[in-house]
Design a protein around this motif. Sequence first.
Motif, short mmCIF file in Angstrom:
data_model
loop_
_atom_site.label_atom_id
_atom_site.label_comp_id
_atom_site.label_asym_id
_atom_site.label_seq_id
_atom_site.Cartn_x
_atom_site.Cartn_y
_atom_site.Cartn_z
N GLU A 60 -3.39 4.02 2.81
CA GLU A 60 -3.23 5.30 2.12
C GLU A 60 -2.73 6.36 3.11
OE1 GLU A 60 -3.71 6.79 -0.96
OE2 GLU A 60 -3.70 4.78 -1.80
N ASN A 94 -11.05 6.71 4.13
CA ASN A 94 -10.05 6.14 5.04
C ASN A 94 -9.60 7.15 6.08
OD1 ASN A 94 -8.71 7.56 2.80
ND2 ASN A 94 -6.81 6.93 3.81
N LEU A 121 -7.58 0.98 0.65
CA LEU A 121 -7.47 2.22 1.43
C LEU A 121 -6.76 2.14 2.78
CD1 LEU A 121 -11.02 3.75 0.81
CD2 LEU A 121 -8.85 4.67 0.00
N THR A 134 3.37 4.23 -1.18
CA THR A 134 3.59 4.89 -2.47
C THR A 134 4.99 4.58 -2.99
OG1 THR A 134 4.49 6.92 -1.51
CG2 THR A 134 2.08 6.78 -1.75
N GLY A 161 0.79 -1.22 0.00
CA GLY A 161 0.00 0.00 0.00
C GLY A 161 0.82 1.27 0.00
N GLN A 173 -8.88 9.71 1.45
CA GLN A 173 -9.42 9.55 0.11
C GLN A 173 -10.91 9.21 0.26
OE1 GLN A 173 -8.95 6.03 -3.01
NE2 GLN A 173 -7.01 7.12 -2.78
N HIS A 176 -9.36 13.56 -3.13
CA HIS A 176 -8.22 13.30 -2.27
C HIS A 176 -8.10 14.46 -1.29
CE1 HIS A 176 -7.02 10.66 -5.67
NE2 HIS A 176 -6.47 9.94 -4.71
#
Length: 246
Positions: free
Chosen positions: A142, A196, A139, A86, A84, A146, A166
């Motif tokens: 994250e 989330n 999610l 980035t 999850g 979001q 976002h």
Amino acid sequence: MTDAAGLSEDLSRQADLWAAASVRPHHLGHRERLRDRALRGGIEALPDYELLEMHLFRSIPRGDVKPLAKALLTRFGSLAGVLGATVAELRTVKGVGEAVALDLKLLHHTALRIGREQVARRTVITSWAQLLDYVKVALAHEAREQFRVLFLDKKNQLIADEVQNHGTVDHAPVYPREVMRRALELSASAIILVHNHPSGDPTPSTTDVDMTRQVIEAGRALRITVHDHLVVGRDGVASFKALGLM
């Protein structure tokens, strides 16, 4: 005596060299052993770090990737946390280059698509467990809030899953009119709201409750039902309906 001592020293040095040459690094052959163990005992028997190792074999053709797998799990807390993260977050871990980060994100998005297909093929209300699994993968890890909407048809089957907005680490703006406008465009009969909490705690906030009520009111006039609002965090998923908040 001098020559004998020198000869003895040379022989001792040669013996040390032979011994060193006979010792292979512990990771040599590890990939083959791990693959064999996976084939014999089943991949599901592998712990998370070995499963991650085997995926890294494809990104890093040579060398010992066990330390990297363990470093990733330590940094992000779990296998789901690794996938999850980035690309930028993954690259903060020593040993993760662009290719490794991209391969891990490809694995994440593959899991997302499989989860979406499982939800889309069935009535959402009767495949609730799959839906919860899907939103957690999408999610739970994250870094920013979001806000998503699942648009459903008259049979409560998924028409679309769309990101509406976002936000920051603790807020994603929601516009009830925009949500309903999109529902009308898709001919949706019902929706499920999803967002989330990057803090990890899925407990709904007062703002979440107020916003949900606004969306429900906006939908009532258009005969579009809000089935639920799911708040996703690393600690689980909270359902407004189950909590009696709607």
